[in-house]
Design an enzyme around this catalytic site. Sequence first.
Site, short mmCIF file in Angstrom:
data_model
loop_
_atom_site.label_atom_id
_atom_site.label_comp_id
_atom_site.label_asym_id
_atom_site.label_seq_id
_atom_site.Cartn_x
_atom_site.Cartn_y
_atom_site.Cartn_z
N SER A 264 -53.56 30.76 -12.49
CA SER A 264 -52.72 31.92 -12.77
C SER A 264 -53.45 32.80 -13.77
O SER A 264 -53.94 32.32 -14.79
CB SER A 264 -51.37 31.48 -13.33
N GLU A 265 -53.50 34.08 -13.48
CA GLU A 265 -54.33 34.99 -14.28
C GLU A 265 -53.86 35.17 -15.71
O GLU A 265 -54.56 35.75 -16.54
CB GLU A 265 -54.42 36.36 -13.60
N ASN A 266 -52.67 34.64 -16.04
CA ASN A 266 -52.22 34.73 -17.43
C ASN A 266 -52.72 33.55 -18.27
O ASN A 266 -52.40 33.46 -19.46
CB ASN A 266 -50.69 34.82 -17.51
N GLY A 267 -53.53 32.65 -17.66
CA GLY A 267 -54.17 31.61 -18.45
C GLY A 267 -53.72 30.20 -18.17
O GLY A 267 -53.54 29.41 -19.10
N GLY B 114 -54.36 42.17 -13.16
CA GLY B 114 -55.75 41.70 -13.04
C GLY B 114 -56.31 41.85 -11.64
O GLY B 114 -57.35 41.27 -11.33
#
Length: 221
Positions: free
Chosen positions: A50-53, A132
């Site tokens: 997931s691009e939020n980490g 992103g």
Amino acid sequence: MELTKEKVREIIASRVAKEFKDGDVITLGIGLPTEVANYIPPSINVIFQSENGLLGVGKNATEETTDHRVINAGGVCVETIPGACFYDSAMAFSMMRGGHIDATVLGALQVDEEGNLASWLIPNKYVPGMGGAMDLVVGSKKVIVAMEHCSKNQLKLLKKCNLPLTATKEVDLIVTEKCVIEVTEKGFVLKEINPLFSLEDIKATTEADLIISDNLVEMVA
């Protein structure tokens, strides 16, 4: 043919899930793409990022497993798989920009026959920013667009996108409820067709020219 919204999403998500192999690291975009995780065969071990980490995204959390600190990029509470790890935005974008993502699945407003992608802006209407998407599309080894073939009678598979672009010439594969299209240097190649739809219907709802594959097969979701 008319299908329910739920059936359309099921057809698309289940077909996209067949594109992955053991060990792939995959990022799923917000919305329909997140449903792809529900159709990964048990025999295939993949890792969702997931691009939020968060590397090691599991299924959506239940009432019993919900932890409001653990969310995906769409803000949905999720579970984690054993070995999952958390990191900051700098690391997340380093992974995306550094070519460490094997495949990205995202939706789109438009895709054209050059593989250009428009996924973030509708003129004169408020929508969220691109997030992103630019980094993911450019950095991923394979870009799959998972979307409905048309939207409110608006064609989405075009000769040339007329909305602001997210990225140019990066889309590799398009999966809709009607068909599977490979994006090549020569244009859109129709590889699979859903037997619920006719070739004439697909052509009528696709502005771009279609090259019919010599090995055209039935789409199996």
